[in-house]
Design a protein around this motif. Structure first.
Motif, PDB file in Angstrom:
ATOM      1  N   LYS A  37     -14.760 -53.997   8.815  1.00  0.00           N
ATOM      2  CA  LYS A  37     -14.919 -55.387   8.668  1.00  0.00           C
ATOM      3  C   LYS A  37     -15.385 -55.935   7.463  1.00  0.00           C
ATOM      4  O   LYS A  37     -16.666 -55.545   7.014  1.00  0.00           O
ATOM      5  N   TRP A  38     -14.965 -56.935   6.770  1.00  0.00           N
ATOM      6  CA  TRP A  38     -15.323 -57.285   5.457  1.00  0.00           C
ATOM      7  C   TRP A  38     -16.110 -58.470   5.315  1.00  0.00           C
ATOM      8  O   TRP A  38     -15.770 -59.439   6.126  1.00  0.00           O
ATOM      9  N   VAL A  80     -14.386 -60.599   8.135  1.00  0.00           N
ATOM     10  CA  VAL A  80     -12.928 -60.778   8.174  1.00  0.00           C
ATOM     11  C   VAL A  80     -12.186 -59.362   8.099  1.00  0.00           C
ATOM     12  O   VAL A  80     -13.139 -58.450   7.219  1.00  0.00           O
ATOM     13  N   PRO A  81     -11.595 -58.982   8.940  1.00  0.00           N
ATOM     14  CA  PRO A  81     -11.116 -57.483   8.914  1.00  0.00           C
ATOM     15  C   PRO A  81      -9.966 -57.208   7.416  1.00  0.00           C
ATOM     16  O   PRO A  81      -9.204 -58.038   7.498  1.00  0.00           O
ATOM     17  N   TRP A  82     -10.541 -56.555   6.733  1.00  0.00           N
ATOM     18  CA  TRP A  82      -9.590 -56.004   5.730  1.00  0.00           C
ATOM     19  C   TRP A  82      -9.959 -54.786   5.187  1.00  0.00           C
ATOM     20  O   TRP A  82     -11.042 -54.272   4.796  1.00  0.00           O
ATOM     21  N   GLY A 105      -6.205 -56.907  14.177  1.00  0.00           N
ATOM     22  CA  GLY A 105      -6.366 -58.315  14.020  1.00  0.00           C
ATOM     23  C   GLY A 105      -7.870 -58.088  13.870  1.00  0.00           C
ATOM     24  O   GLY A 105      -8.562 -57.320  14.286  1.00  0.00           O
ATOM     25  N   PRO A 106      -8.541 -59.413  13.793  1.00  0.00           N
ATOM     26  CA  PRO A 106      -9.962 -59.523  13.861  1.00  0.00           C
ATOM     27  C   PRO A 106     -10.611 -59.301  15.390  1.00  0.00           C
ATOM     28  O   PRO A 106     -11.810 -58.954  15.538  1.00  0.00           O
ATOM     29  N   GLY A 107      -9.773 -59.692  16.542  1.00  0.00           N
ATOM     30  CA  GLY A 107     -10.092 -59.477  17.627  1.00  0.00           C
ATOM     31  C   GLY A 107     -10.960 -60.742  18.259  1.00  0.00           C
ATOM     32  O   GLY A 107     -11.374 -60.618  19.426  1.00  0.00           O
ATOM     33  N   GLY A 119      -6.678 -61.953   9.935  1.00  0.00           N
ATOM     34  CA  GLY A 119      -7.129 -60.814   9.173  1.00  0.00           C
ATOM     35  C   GLY A 119      -6.426 -60.371   8.165  1.00  0.00           C
ATOM     36  O   GLY A 119      -5.841 -61.328   7.231  1.00  0.00           O
ATOM     37  N   GLU A 120      -5.904 -58.901   8.201  1.00  0.00           N
ATOM     38  CA  GLU A 120      -5.058 -58.362   6.875  1.00  0.00           C
ATOM     39  C   GLU A 120      -3.740 -59.084   6.839  1.00  0.00           C
ATOM     40  O   GLU A 120      -3.144 -58.993   5.800  1.00  0.00           O
TER      41      GLU A 120
END
Length: 396
Positions: free
Chosen positions: A346-347, A298-300, A27-29, A186-187
Protein backbone atom coordinates in the motif's frame (compact mmCIF):
# COMPACT_ATOMS: atom_id res chain seq x y z
CA UNK A 1 9.64 3.39 -30.74
CA UNK A 2 10.07 3.35 -27.01
CA UNK A 3 13.19 1.70 -25.72
CA UNK A 4 12.91 -1.97 -24.78
CA UNK A 5 12.84 -1.33 -21.03
CA UNK A 6 9.93 1.09 -21.38
CA UNK A 7 7.93 -1.35 -23.52
CA UNK A 8 8.56 -4.15 -21.04
CA UNK A 9 7.48 -1.92 -18.14
CA UNK A 10 4.21 -1.12 -19.90
CA UNK A 11 3.57 -4.78 -20.69
CA UNK A 12 4.25 -5.77 -17.07
CA UNK A 13 1.77 -3.14 -15.94
CA UNK A 14 -0.79 -4.45 -18.44
CA UNK A 15 -0.41 -8.04 -17.25
CA UNK A 16 -0.43 -7.08 -13.58
CA UNK A 17 -3.55 -4.90 -13.73
CA UNK A 18 -5.82 -6.75 -16.16
CA UNK A 19 -8.82 -8.78 -15.05
CA UNK A 20 -8.51 -12.56 -15.35
CA UNK A 21 -11.16 -15.13 -16.20
CA UNK A 22 -11.07 -16.42 -12.63
CA UNK A 23 -10.55 -13.19 -10.69
CA UNK A 24 -10.61 -9.45 -10.79
CA UNK A 25 -7.44 -7.42 -10.90
CA UNK A 26 -6.09 -6.36 -7.48
CA UNK A 27 -7.65 -3.20 -6.08
CA UNK A 28 -7.71 -1.18 -2.86
CA UNK A 29 -10.25 -3.48 -1.23
CA UNK A 30 -11.87 -0.54 0.56
CA UNK A 31 -12.80 3.09 0.00
CA UNK A 32 -11.33 5.84 2.14
CA UNK A 33 -14.27 8.23 2.24
CA UNK A 34 -12.37 10.81 4.29
CA UNK A 35 -10.02 11.29 1.35
CA UNK A 36 -12.44 11.03 -1.54
CA UNK A 37 -11.24 13.43 -4.26
CA UNK A 38 -13.53 16.19 -5.39
CA UNK A 39 -14.60 15.76 -9.02
CA UNK A 40 -14.46 19.53 -9.52
CA UNK A 41 -11.37 21.69 -9.87
CA UNK A 42 -11.52 25.45 -9.56
CA UNK A 43 -8.89 28.16 -9.63
CA UNK A 44 -9.40 30.81 -6.99
CA UNK A 45 -8.71 34.26 -8.36
CA UNK A 46 -9.09 33.28 -12.01
CA UNK A 47 -11.75 35.39 -13.75
CA UNK A 48 -14.78 33.14 -14.33
CA UNK A 49 -16.94 33.79 -17.39
CA UNK A 50 -20.23 32.00 -16.90
CA UNK A 51 -21.63 30.53 -20.09
CA UNK A 52 -25.33 30.76 -20.93
CA UNK A 53 -27.10 27.49 -20.21
CA UNK A 54 -29.10 27.06 -23.40
CA UNK A 55 -32.43 25.34 -23.81
CA UNK A 56 -33.16 22.92 -26.61
CA UNK A 57 -35.19 25.56 -28.47
CA UNK A 58 -32.54 28.28 -28.23
CA UNK A 59 -29.96 29.19 -30.85
CA UNK A 60 -27.81 27.55 -32.00
CA UNK A 61 -30.40 24.85 -32.58
CA UNK A 62 -29.32 21.22 -32.70
CA UNK A 63 -29.83 19.22 -35.91
CA UNK A 64 -31.57 15.90 -36.23
CA UNK A 65 -29.51 12.87 -35.25
CA UNK A 66 -29.26 11.49 -38.78
CA UNK A 67 -27.98 14.83 -40.08
CA UNK A 68 -24.84 14.43 -37.98
CA UNK A 69 -23.76 11.62 -40.30
CA UNK A 70 -24.62 13.33 -43.59
CA UNK A 71 -21.63 15.28 -44.78
CA UNK A 72 -22.45 18.93 -45.29
CA UNK A 73 -26.02 18.73 -43.96
CA UNK A 74 -25.34 20.79 -40.81
CA UNK A 75 -24.43 24.44 -41.52
CA UNK A 76 -21.58 25.74 -39.41
CA UNK A 77 -22.50 27.94 -36.46
CA UNK A 78 -20.43 31.07 -35.95
CA UNK A 79 -17.91 30.76 -33.12
CA UNK A 80 -19.49 32.81 -30.33
CA UNK A 81 -19.79 32.47 -26.60
CA UNK A 82 -23.20 30.83 -27.13
CA UNK A 83 -21.89 28.23 -29.57
CA UNK A 84 -18.97 27.50 -27.22
CA UNK A 85 -21.51 27.04 -24.44
CA UNK A 86 -23.40 24.55 -26.59
CA UNK A 87 -20.20 22.67 -27.40
CA UNK A 88 -19.35 22.28 -23.72
CA UNK A 89 -22.95 21.72 -22.67
CA UNK A 90 -23.18 18.68 -24.94
CA UNK A 91 -19.73 17.27 -24.13
CA UNK A 92 -18.29 17.88 -20.64
CA UNK A 93 -21.13 19.58 -18.76
CA UNK A 94 -23.28 18.32 -15.90
CA UNK A 95 -26.37 16.59 -17.29
CA UNK A 96 -28.24 15.89 -14.04
CA UNK A 97 -28.01 15.85 -10.26
CA UNK A 98 -28.99 12.85 -8.16
CA UNK A 99 -29.54 12.62 -4.43
CA UNK A 100 -29.86 9.86 -1.84
CA UNK A 101 -30.42 11.14 1.67
CA UNK A 102 -27.98 13.94 2.37
CA UNK A 103 -25.60 12.88 -0.40
CA UNK A 104 -25.92 14.66 -3.71
CA UNK A 105 -23.83 13.98 -6.81
CA UNK A 106 -23.62 15.03 -10.42
CA UNK A 107 -23.85 13.14 -13.69
CA UNK A 108 -22.13 14.45 -16.80
CA UNK A 109 -22.57 14.16 -20.53
CA UNK A 110 -19.21 12.39 -20.93
CA UNK A 111 -19.24 8.94 -19.29
CA UNK A 112 -16.65 8.18 -16.62
CA UNK A 113 -15.44 5.12 -14.74
CA UNK A 114 -17.18 5.07 -11.38
CA UNK A 115 -18.49 8.60 -12.07
CA UNK A 116 -15.12 9.87 -10.81
CA UNK A 117 -14.35 12.15 -13.78
CA UNK A 118 -10.56 12.51 -13.83
CA UNK A 119 -10.65 14.48 -17.11
CA UNK A 120 -10.13 18.25 -17.15
CA UNK A 121 -10.81 20.42 -20.20
CA UNK A 122 -8.89 23.47 -21.45
CA UNK A 123 -9.69 25.91 -24.24
CA UNK A 124 -7.08 27.94 -26.12
CA UNK A 125 -8.85 30.49 -28.25
CA UNK A 126 -8.50 33.91 -29.83
CA UNK A 127 -10.28 37.00 -28.53
CA UNK A 128 -14.05 36.54 -28.54
CA UNK A 129 -16.83 38.99 -27.58
CA UNK A 130 -18.23 38.09 -24.19
CA UNK A 131 -15.24 35.90 -23.35
CA UNK A 132 -12.14 38.07 -23.59
CA UNK A 133 -10.65 40.90 -25.59
CA UNK A 134 -7.35 39.02 -25.96
CA UNK A 135 -6.45 35.41 -26.76
CA UNK A 136 -6.46 33.22 -23.68
CA UNK A 137 -6.14 29.81 -22.09
CA UNK A 138 -9.30 28.83 -20.23
CA UNK A 139 -10.18 25.98 -17.88
CA UNK A 140 -13.72 24.61 -18.06
CA UNK A 141 -15.57 24.52 -14.73
CA UNK A 142 -18.50 22.12 -15.22
CA UNK A 143 -20.24 22.81 -11.91
CA UNK A 144 -20.53 26.51 -12.77
CA UNK A 145 -20.71 25.89 -16.53
CA UNK A 146 -18.12 28.55 -17.03
CA UNK A 147 -14.64 29.21 -18.39
CA UNK A 148 -12.01 30.54 -16.02
CA UNK A 149 -9.14 32.38 -17.61
CA UNK A 150 -5.80 30.87 -16.67
CA UNK A 151 -3.58 32.91 -18.98
CA UNK A 152 -3.53 35.78 -21.43
CA UNK A 153 -1.83 34.81 -24.67
CA UNK A 154 0.33 36.67 -27.13
CA UNK A 155 -1.47 37.49 -30.38
CA UNK A 156 1.61 37.07 -32.65
CA UNK A 157 2.63 33.79 -31.07
CA UNK A 158 -0.91 32.38 -31.13
CA UNK A 159 -1.23 33.40 -34.77
CA UNK A 160 2.02 31.60 -35.59
CA UNK A 161 0.96 28.56 -33.53
CA UNK A 162 -2.32 28.25 -35.44
CA UNK A 163 -0.81 28.83 -38.89
CA UNK A 164 -2.02 26.18 -41.30
CA UNK A 165 -5.30 25.59 -39.46
CA UNK A 166 -8.65 26.79 -40.84
CA UNK A 167 -9.99 30.23 -39.99
CA UNK A 168 -11.61 30.56 -36.54
CA UNK A 169 -10.00 27.32 -35.39
CA UNK A 170 -9.24 26.89 -31.70
CA UNK A 171 -7.61 24.24 -29.56
CA UNK A 172 -9.22 22.05 -26.93
CA UNK A 173 -6.92 20.24 -24.49
CA UNK A 174 -7.58 17.35 -22.12
CA UNK A 175 -5.68 16.28 -19.03
CA UNK A 176 -6.23 13.65 -16.33
CA UNK A 177 -5.94 13.68 -12.55
CA UNK A 178 -4.88 10.10 -11.82
CA UNK A 179 -5.64 10.30 -8.10
CA UNK A 180 -9.37 10.64 -8.74
CA UNK A 181 -9.34 7.13 -10.20
CA UNK A 182 -6.59 5.66 -7.99
CA UNK A 183 -8.69 6.42 -4.90
CA UNK A 184 -11.16 3.75 -6.00
CA UNK A 185 -9.33 1.57 -8.51
CA UNK A 186 -5.74 1.62 -7.28
CA UNK A 187 -3.14 0.75 -9.89
CA UNK A 188 -5.75 0.33 -12.63
CA UNK A 189 -6.35 4.09 -12.44
CA UNK A 190 -4.07 4.74 -15.42
CA UNK A 191 -6.24 2.49 -17.59
CA UNK A 192 -9.43 4.25 -16.59
CA UNK A 193 -7.96 7.70 -17.18
CA UNK A 194 -7.19 6.73 -20.79
CA UNK A 195 -10.66 5.23 -21.09
CA UNK A 196 -12.32 8.41 -19.83
CA UNK A 197 -10.16 10.62 -22.06
CA UNK A 198 -11.48 8.62 -25.03
CA UNK A 199 -15.05 9.23 -23.86
CA UNK A 200 -14.32 12.97 -23.65
CA UNK A 201 -12.82 13.01 -27.17
CA UNK A 202 -15.88 11.23 -28.54
CA UNK A 203 -18.28 13.55 -26.71
CA UNK A 204 -16.46 16.61 -28.03
CA UNK A 205 -16.57 15.35 -31.62
CA UNK A 206 -20.31 14.67 -31.45
CA UNK A 207 -20.96 18.05 -29.79
CA UNK A 208 -18.89 19.79 -32.48
CA UNK A 209 -20.86 18.00 -35.19
CA UNK A 210 -24.13 19.43 -33.83
CA UNK A 211 -22.70 22.89 -34.56
CA UNK A 212 -21.43 22.00 -38.01
CA UNK A 213 -17.87 22.03 -36.69
CA UNK A 214 -15.04 19.59 -37.25
CA UNK A 215 -12.89 18.30 -34.40
CA UNK A 216 -9.63 16.52 -35.08
CA UNK A 217 -7.17 14.95 -32.68
CA UNK A 218 -3.60 16.20 -33.10
CA UNK A 219 -1.82 12.86 -33.12
CA UNK A 220 1.66 14.25 -33.57
CA UNK A 221 1.99 16.01 -30.21
CA UNK A 222 4.49 14.88 -27.60
CA UNK A 223 3.38 14.91 -23.98
CA UNK A 224 5.89 17.69 -23.29
CA UNK A 225 4.23 19.89 -25.90
CA UNK A 226 0.79 19.32 -24.39
CA UNK A 227 2.16 20.13 -20.94
CA UNK A 228 3.65 23.37 -22.24
CA UNK A 229 0.48 24.29 -24.08
CA UNK A 230 -1.86 23.70 -21.12
CA UNK A 231 0.51 24.86 -18.40
CA UNK A 232 1.02 21.42 -16.83
CA UNK A 233 4.80 21.45 -17.11
CA UNK A 234 5.94 22.85 -13.75
CA UNK A 235 6.05 20.28 -10.96
CA UNK A 236 6.51 22.94 -8.30
CA UNK A 237 3.17 24.44 -9.29
CA UNK A 238 1.39 21.33 -8.01
CA UNK A 239 2.97 21.08 -4.56
CA UNK A 240 0.19 19.82 -2.31
CA UNK A 241 -2.22 19.24 -5.19
CA UNK A 242 -3.23 16.39 -7.42
CA UNK A 243 -1.08 16.53 -10.57
CA UNK A 244 -2.65 16.78 -13.99
CA UNK A 245 -1.19 14.61 -16.72
CA UNK A 246 -1.40 15.46 -20.44
CA UNK A 247 -3.85 13.46 -22.51
CA UNK A 248 -4.68 15.07 -25.83
CA UNK A 249 -5.21 18.24 -27.82
CA UNK A 250 -7.87 18.65 -30.50
CA UNK A 251 -8.31 21.36 -33.10
CA UNK A 252 -11.91 22.51 -33.65
CA UNK A 253 -13.14 24.70 -36.50
CA UNK A 254 -16.33 25.58 -38.44
CA UNK A 255 -16.46 23.03 -41.24
CA UNK A 256 -17.99 25.44 -43.78
CA UNK A 257 -14.80 27.49 -43.74
CA UNK A 258 -12.83 24.61 -45.29
CA UNK A 259 -15.20 23.75 -48.12
CA UNK A 260 -13.63 26.12 -50.61
CA UNK A 261 -9.95 26.89 -51.04
CA UNK A 262 -8.78 25.43 -47.75
CA UNK A 263 -10.44 22.11 -48.42
CA UNK A 264 -7.51 21.07 -50.59
CA UNK A 265 -4.89 22.06 -48.01
CA UNK A 266 -3.84 19.37 -45.54
CA UNK A 267 -4.62 20.29 -41.94
CA UNK A 268 -1.60 19.95 -39.62
CA UNK A 269 -1.48 17.04 -37.18
CA UNK A 270 0.81 18.72 -34.69
CA UNK A 271 2.01 22.07 -33.33
CA UNK A 272 5.38 23.76 -33.19
CA UNK A 273 6.79 22.71 -29.78
CA UNK A 274 8.80 25.93 -29.43
CA UNK A 275 5.69 28.05 -30.02
CA UNK A 276 3.64 25.91 -27.63
CA UNK A 277 6.29 26.45 -24.97
CA UNK A 278 6.23 30.23 -25.35
CA UNK A 279 2.57 30.57 -26.12
CA UNK A 280 1.09 32.34 -23.10
CA UNK A 281 2.52 34.53 -20.37
CA UNK A 282 2.08 34.03 -16.69
CA UNK A 283 2.39 32.12 -13.47
CA UNK A 284 -0.14 31.60 -10.72
CA UNK A 285 -0.55 29.89 -7.40
CA UNK A 286 -2.78 27.20 -6.03
CA UNK A 287 -4.92 28.34 -3.14
CA UNK A 288 -5.06 26.82 0.30
CA UNK A 289 -7.16 23.66 0.20
CA UNK A 290 -10.40 23.59 2.14
CA UNK A 291 -9.56 20.12 3.40
CA UNK A 292 -7.07 19.55 6.23
CA UNK A 293 -3.83 17.75 5.51
CA UNK A 294 -4.49 14.02 5.30
CA UNK A 295 -2.81 10.88 4.00
CA UNK A 296 -4.55 8.14 2.10
CA UNK A 297 -3.55 4.57 1.32
CA UNK A 298 -3.38 3.80 -2.37
CA UNK A 299 -2.44 0.37 -3.76
CA UNK A 300 0.47 0.88 -6.11
CA UNK A 301 2.74 -2.09 -6.60
CA UNK A 302 5.46 -0.29 -8.51
CA UNK A 303 7.36 2.87 -7.69
CA UNK A 304 6.64 4.43 -11.10
CA UNK A 305 3.32 5.30 -12.64
CA UNK A 306 2.73 3.62 -16.01
CA UNK A 307 2.29 7.11 -17.42
CA UNK A 308 6.05 7.55 -17.08
CA UNK A 309 6.59 4.67 -19.49
CA UNK A 310 3.63 5.18 -21.80
CA UNK A 311 3.81 8.91 -22.47
CA UNK A 312 4.53 10.14 -25.98
CA UNK A 313 8.07 11.52 -26.26
CA UNK A 314 9.24 14.46 -28.28
CA UNK A 315 11.50 12.63 -30.71
CA UNK A 316 10.16 9.69 -32.70
CA UNK A 317 8.40 8.32 -29.65
CA UNK A 318 11.80 7.64 -28.15
CA UNK A 319 12.78 7.48 -24.51
CA UNK A 320 10.47 8.75 -21.82
CA UNK A 321 11.33 12.07 -20.30
CA UNK A 322 9.55 12.81 -17.06
CA UNK A 323 9.47 10.99 -13.76
CA UNK A 324 5.80 10.97 -12.82
CA UNK A 325 4.02 9.38 -9.89
CA UNK A 326 0.32 8.96 -9.41
CA UNK A 327 0.68 10.41 -5.94
CA UNK A 328 3.14 12.23 -3.74
CA UNK A 329 4.98 10.92 -0.71
CA UNK A 330 4.54 12.59 2.71
CA UNK A 331 6.99 15.44 3.30
CA UNK A 332 10.32 14.34 4.61
CA UNK A 333 10.10 10.75 3.45
CA UNK A 334 11.75 11.25 0.07
CA UNK A 335 9.57 8.58 -1.54
CA UNK A 336 6.37 6.66 -0.97
CA UNK A 337 6.59 4.18 1.88
CA UNK A 338 5.54 0.59 1.34
CA UNK A 339 3.36 -0.88 4.06
CA UNK A 340 2.19 -4.50 3.74
CA UNK A 341 -1.54 -4.71 4.12
CA UNK A 342 -3.98 -7.29 2.85
CA UNK A 343 -1.25 -9.07 0.91
CA UNK A 344 -0.49 -6.01 -1.22
CA UNK A 345 1.93 -3.12 -0.96
CA UNK A 346 0.00 0.00 0.00
CA UNK A 347 1.42 3.30 -1.00
CA UNK A 348 0.88 6.14 1.39
CA UNK A 349 0.40 9.24 -0.70
CA UNK A 350 0.50 12.79 0.48
CA UNK A 351 -2.72 14.42 -0.64
CA UNK A 352 -2.41 18.01 0.51
CA UNK A 353 -0.14 20.28 2.46
CA UNK A 354 -1.80 22.15 5.31
CA UNK A 355 -1.73 25.89 5.10
CA UNK A 356 0.60 26.15 2.12
CA UNK A 357 0.28 27.82 -1.24
CA UNK A 358 1.60 26.16 -4.35
CA UNK A 359 2.05 27.58 -7.82
CA UNK A 360 -0.56 26.50 -10.34
CA UNK A 361 0.20 24.87 -13.65
CA UNK A 362 -0.41 27.83 -15.85
CA UNK A 363 2.89 29.29 -16.94
CA UNK A 364 3.69 28.82 -20.58
CA UNK A 365 6.53 31.30 -20.45
CA UNK A 366 8.51 30.23 -17.35
CA UNK A 367 9.65 33.05 -15.10
CA UNK A 368 7.05 35.59 -16.18
CA UNK A 369 3.81 36.78 -14.65
CA UNK A 370 0.33 36.37 -16.07
CA UNK A 371 -0.75 39.80 -17.18
CA UNK A 372 -3.94 41.27 -18.57
CA UNK A 373 -3.19 44.44 -20.46
CA UNK A 374 -0.76 46.56 -18.46
CA UNK A 375 -1.62 45.23 -15.00
CA UNK A 376 -0.68 41.79 -13.78
CA UNK A 377 -3.72 40.05 -12.38
CA UNK A 378 -3.71 38.04 -9.13
CA UNK A 379 -2.32 34.54 -8.95
CA UNK A 380 -4.88 31.86 -9.71
CA UNK A 381 -5.24 28.59 -7.89
CA UNK A 382 -6.69 25.12 -7.89
CA UNK A 383 -8.74 24.02 -4.93
CA UNK A 384 -9.56 20.63 -3.44
CA UNK A 385 -12.28 20.20 -0.85
CA UNK A 386 -13.49 17.38 1.35
CA UNK A 387 -16.45 15.35 0.10
CA UNK A 388 -19.87 16.36 1.37
CA UNK A 389 -23.32 16.99 0.05
CA UNK A 390 -22.28 20.30 -1.49
CA UNK A 391 -19.32 19.01 -3.51
CA UNK A 392 -21.40 16.69 -5.65
CA UNK A 393 -19.16 13.71 -4.91
CA UNK A 394 -20.68 10.31 -5.60
CA UNK A 395 -20.30 7.51 -3.08
CA UNK A 396 -21.33 4.84 -5.52
Amino acid sequence: MHDTDAIEAVMRYHERTKHQFNRYAPGPGELDWANQPSPFRRYAGAPLIRLPLLGADEEPLSPGYDDLYRHGSVPSAVVTIRSLSRLLQYSLAISAWKQAGATRWALRCNPSSGNLHPTEGYLLIDALPGLGDAPGLYHYAPREHGLERRAVCSVPVLTALMRGFPARAFLFGLSSIHWREAWKYGERAFRYCQHDAGHAIGALRIAAATLGWSARLLHGLADETIEDLLGLNRAEDFAGAEREHPQAVMVVWPTDLTRDGQARCPIPRDLDPALAHSQCTGSSRLSRFAAPCQHARVPWSSTKSPSQRANTPATCRGQTRSKRRCSRAPPGTGSAQAAPRGGQAKWRSHICSRGTHAQAATTLWPGRSFCSGEACWPATAGRRSRPNASTGCSRG
